[in-house]
Scaffold this motif. Structure first.
Motif, PDB file in Angstrom:
ATOM      1  N   UNK A  53       4.396  10.804   1.673  1.00 54.78           N
ATOM      2  CA  UNK A  53       4.111   9.740   3.649  1.00 54.78           C
ATOM      3  C   UNK A  53       2.466   9.016   2.869  1.00 54.78           C
ATOM      4  N   UNK A  54       1.442   9.228   2.417  1.00 55.10           N
ATOM      5  CA  UNK A  54       0.297   8.272   2.351  1.00 55.10           C
ATOM      6  C   UNK A  54       1.265   7.144   1.365  1.00 55.10           C
ATOM      7  N   UNK A  55       1.552   7.402   0.638  1.00 56.03           N
ATOM      8  CA  UNK A  55       1.829   6.042  -0.487  1.00 56.03           C
ATOM      9  C   UNK A  55       3.082   5.184   0.606  1.00 56.03           C
ATOM     10  N   UNK A  66       2.791   5.077   9.932  1.00 55.66           N
ATOM     11  CA  UNK A  66       3.220   6.747   9.633  1.00 55.66           C
ATOM     12  C   UNK A  66       2.901   7.553   9.745  1.00 55.66           C
ATOM     13  N   UNK A  67       4.162   8.083  10.521  1.00 52.46           N
ATOM     14  CA  UNK A  67       3.466   9.573  11.631  1.00 52.46           C
ATOM     15  C   UNK A  67       4.031  10.980  10.596  1.00 52.46           C
ATOM     16  N   UNK A  68       3.480  11.883  10.551  1.00 52.52           N
ATOM     17  CA  UNK A  68       4.139  12.897  10.310  1.00 52.52           C
ATOM     18  C   UNK A  68       4.203  14.156  11.048  1.00 52.52           C
ATOM     19  N   UNK A 308      -2.264   6.465  10.435  1.00 48.71           N
ATOM     20  CA  UNK A 308      -1.746   4.952  10.399  1.00 48.71           C
ATOM     21  C   UNK A 308      -1.826   4.834   9.019  1.00 48.71           C
ATOM     22  N   UNK A 309      -1.250   3.538   8.891  1.00 48.03           N
ATOM     23  CA  UNK A 309      -1.443   3.331   7.828  1.00 48.03           C
ATOM     24  C   UNK A 309      -2.330   2.700   6.500  1.00 48.03           C
ATOM     25  N   UNK A 310      -2.991   3.710   5.141  1.00 44.30           N
ATOM     26  CA  UNK A 310      -3.376   3.612   4.550  1.00 44.30           C
ATOM     27  C   UNK A 310      -5.053   4.750   5.191  1.00 44.30           C
ATOM     28  N   UNK A 311      -4.284   6.157   5.916  1.00 40.66           N
ATOM     29  CA  UNK A 311      -5.716   6.827   6.471  1.00 40.66           C
ATOM     30  C   UNK A 311      -4.752   7.632   5.546  1.00 40.66           C
TER      31      UNK A 311
END
Length: 323
Positions: A53-55, A66-68, A308-311
């Protein structure tokens, strides 16, 4: 927040269209996210927390989210819809792509893995549909795409439970189409052949090669952007006309065709070494049944909070991937 407050019927919405993709951190889901982004959509990727997910967040960039989320939890799919509306003010497309594929003869299959396929493939799709409809029906617009499989039309030995869940997804899609007919919301089931993704690793694709996920993703994005009214789409296209009439053949002829095309080898003749990593991920998260004992420890369910994207998201967990 009430996600259904995003728009009233007939109101023109500002900004680019927004697509939610479940199981979007890798495989077909990531290909879908990237294709929607390239087509001008803002994308909300939902998947289990972890490195994948982080990638995905890093690859998509800061314009996307991106949402977990664990699709087996209705509250998580609801948070996906809320995240889209809170960040972008609208929700146009929802792709229920998250899925798991456990293989092997049914009599030998870990019941925990069989239950996981039911929860993720079918219940997760239903949860996603409900979350999407909570926004789309009040808005009077939207498109839901449910990723099924050609095994919905041609169940395979060694994939009995998986085939059943994907047939259920196709049936759910057809019934839901009738429920929302005339509302402005469209529902499409996509039935791809075996995909060249982690979930399909080690399976022996027949009678044609495994599909690149980018090919299926491109088709889905074209269906959406061109406003197609198709309710069911097979990939490759000729599979539908080939498989649907076969259902009316006598059983002895169907068996003969299966034997001639060696279809049982797809899953029963799988390369277990190539599938080892993906299978280990499934067993670590979902295993523990009596048929094939595995460690019963199961990570705590994901809380469905935005990353959030990149976090960074939180601790690693195996990602879901459609097959």
């Amino acid at each position: 927040m009430n996600a259904s407050s995003s728009a009233a019927p007939g109101r023109e919405l500002a900004g680019p269209p927004v697509a939610v993709v479940t199981g979007g951190a890798r495989g077909l889901g990531l290909a879908l996210a990237e294709r929607f982004a390239a087509a001008g959509h803002r994308v909300v990727v939902g998947d289990l927390e972890g490195e994948a997910l982080r990638a995905a967040a890093a690859r998509l960039g800061d314009d996307h989210l991106a949402v977990a989320a664990d699709v087996t939890r209705p509250e998580d799919t609801a948070r996906l819809a809320e995240a889209a509306v809170e960040r972008y003010g609208r929700l146009d497309v929802w792709v229920n792509n998250a899925g798991v594929l456990a293989d092997g003869p049914l009599a030998e299959q870990d019941p925990g893995l069989a239950a996981a396929m039911s929860r993720v493939n079918l219940d997760g799709t239903a949860n996603g549909c409900r979350a999407a409809l909570g926004v789309m029906l009040p808005a009077g617009r939207g498109r839901i795409v449910n990723v099924s499989s050609l095994t919905a039309l041609k169940p395979l030995a060694g994939l009995a439970h998986y085939s059943a869940t994907k047939a259920a997804v196709a049936a759910l899609s057809a019934a839901l189409h009738r429920e929302v007919k005339g509302s402005g919301v469209r529902v499409t089931a996509v039935l791809p052949h075996l995909l060249d993704t982690p979930a399909g690793s080690g399976l022996r694709a027949r009678p044609t090669a495994a599909l690149a996920p980018e090919r299926v993703a491109g088709l889905v994005v074209r269906l959406v952007t061109r406003g197609s009214r198709r309710q069911s789409v097979c990939v490759p296209w000729w599979a539908g006309p080939a498989l649907r009439p076969a259902a009316f053949l006598p059983g002895v002829l169907r068996d003969l065709l299966d034997d001639l095309m060696r279809l049982d080898e797809i899953a029963l003749g799988r390369d277990t070494r190539r599938r080892a990593r993906y299978t280990a991920e499934l067993r670590a998260r979902y295993g523990g049944g009596a048929a094939r004992p595995v460690p019963a420890e199961r990570p705590a369910a994901t809380a469905g909070r935005p990353a959030a994207a990149g976090q960074p998201a939180a601790a690693d967990q195996p990602a879901k991937d459609s097959a």
